[in-house]
Scaffold this motif. Structure first.
Motif, PDB file in Angstrom:
ATOM      1  N   ASP A 177       0.827  -1.205   0.000  1.00 48.34           N
ATOM      2  CA  ASP A 177       0.000   0.000   0.000  1.00 48.34           C
ATOM      3  C   ASP A 177       0.864   1.260   0.000  1.00 48.34           C
ATOM      4  N   LEU A 178       1.914   1.278   0.817  1.00 49.50           N
ATOM      5  CA  LEU A 178       2.822   2.427   0.843  1.00 49.50           C
ATOM      6  C   LEU A 178       3.455   2.640  -0.527  1.00 49.50           C
TER       7      LEU A 178
ATOM      8  N   LYS B 293       2.174   1.934  -3.378  1.00 54.22           N
ATOM      9  CA  LYS B 293       1.168   2.512  -4.280  1.00 54.22           C
ATOM     10  C   LYS B 293       1.048   4.019  -4.063  1.00 54.22           C
ATOM     11  N   TRP B 294       1.097   4.455  -2.798  1.00 53.47           N
ATOM     12  CA  TRP B 294       1.049   5.895  -2.529  1.00 53.47           C
ATOM     13  C   TRP B 294       2.287   6.579  -3.099  1.00 53.47           C
ATOM     14  N   LEU B 295       3.459   6.000  -2.853  1.00 50.22           N
ATOM     15  CA  LEU B 295       4.691   6.624  -3.330  1.00 50.22           C
ATOM     16  C   LEU B 295       4.795   6.601  -4.853  1.00 50.22           C
TER      17      LEU B 295
ATOM     18  N   GLU C  93       2.326   6.995  -6.763  1.00 46.82           N
ATOM     19  CA  GLU C  93       1.200   7.827  -7.201  1.00 46.82           C
ATOM     20  C   GLU C  93       0.092   7.033  -7.858  1.00 46.82           C
TER      21      GLU C  93
ATOM     22  N   TYR D 294      -2.399   6.011  -6.071  1.00 46.31           N
ATOM     23  CA  TYR D 294      -3.537   6.617  -5.377  1.00 46.31           C
ATOM     24  C   TYR D 294      -3.397   8.118  -5.524  1.00 46.31           C
ATOM     25  N   ARG D 295      -4.526   8.794  -5.682  1.00 46.24           N
ATOM     26  CA  ARG D 295      -4.489  10.244  -5.818  1.00 46.24           C
ATOM     27  C   ARG D 295      -5.636  10.869  -5.057  1.00 46.24           C
ATOM     28  N   VAL D 296      -5.386  12.021  -4.507  1.00 44.20           N
ATOM     29  CA  VAL D 296      -6.419  12.782  -3.829  1.00 44.20           C
ATOM     30  C   VAL D 296      -7.063  13.675  -4.882  1.00 44.20           C
TER      31      VAL D 296
END
Length: 68
Positions: free
Chosen positions: A35-36, A38-40, A42, A44-46
């Motif tokens: 999961d980390l 995927k955030w790093l 990008e 996932y996006r806000v």
């Protein structure tokens, strides 16, 4: 699935709650690191305007010079 567990958002396996599982809401450190990543990476996006896309920011107002 036991009542004190929720499904892991990465793999779907039961993820016991804390303090039994320090990786909660993930089932393991492996899923937490996926999961980390995927955030790093990008993945996932806000939602919202991208920085520098021409949208005005709530910064300082532009000062105008008075003409004599």
């Amino acid at each position: 699935m036991p009542s004190d567990a929720t499904p892991c958002p990465i793999c779907g396996r039961p993820a016991p709650r804390r303090p039994a599982n320090r990786s909660h809401p993930f089932c393991s450190d492996r899923c937490r690191l996926i999961d980390l990543g995927k955030w790093l990476g990008e993945a996932y996006r806000v939602p919202g305007p991208r920085a520098g896309d021409g949208a005005e920011s709530p910064g300082r107002p532009v000062e105008q010079e008075d003409e004599p």
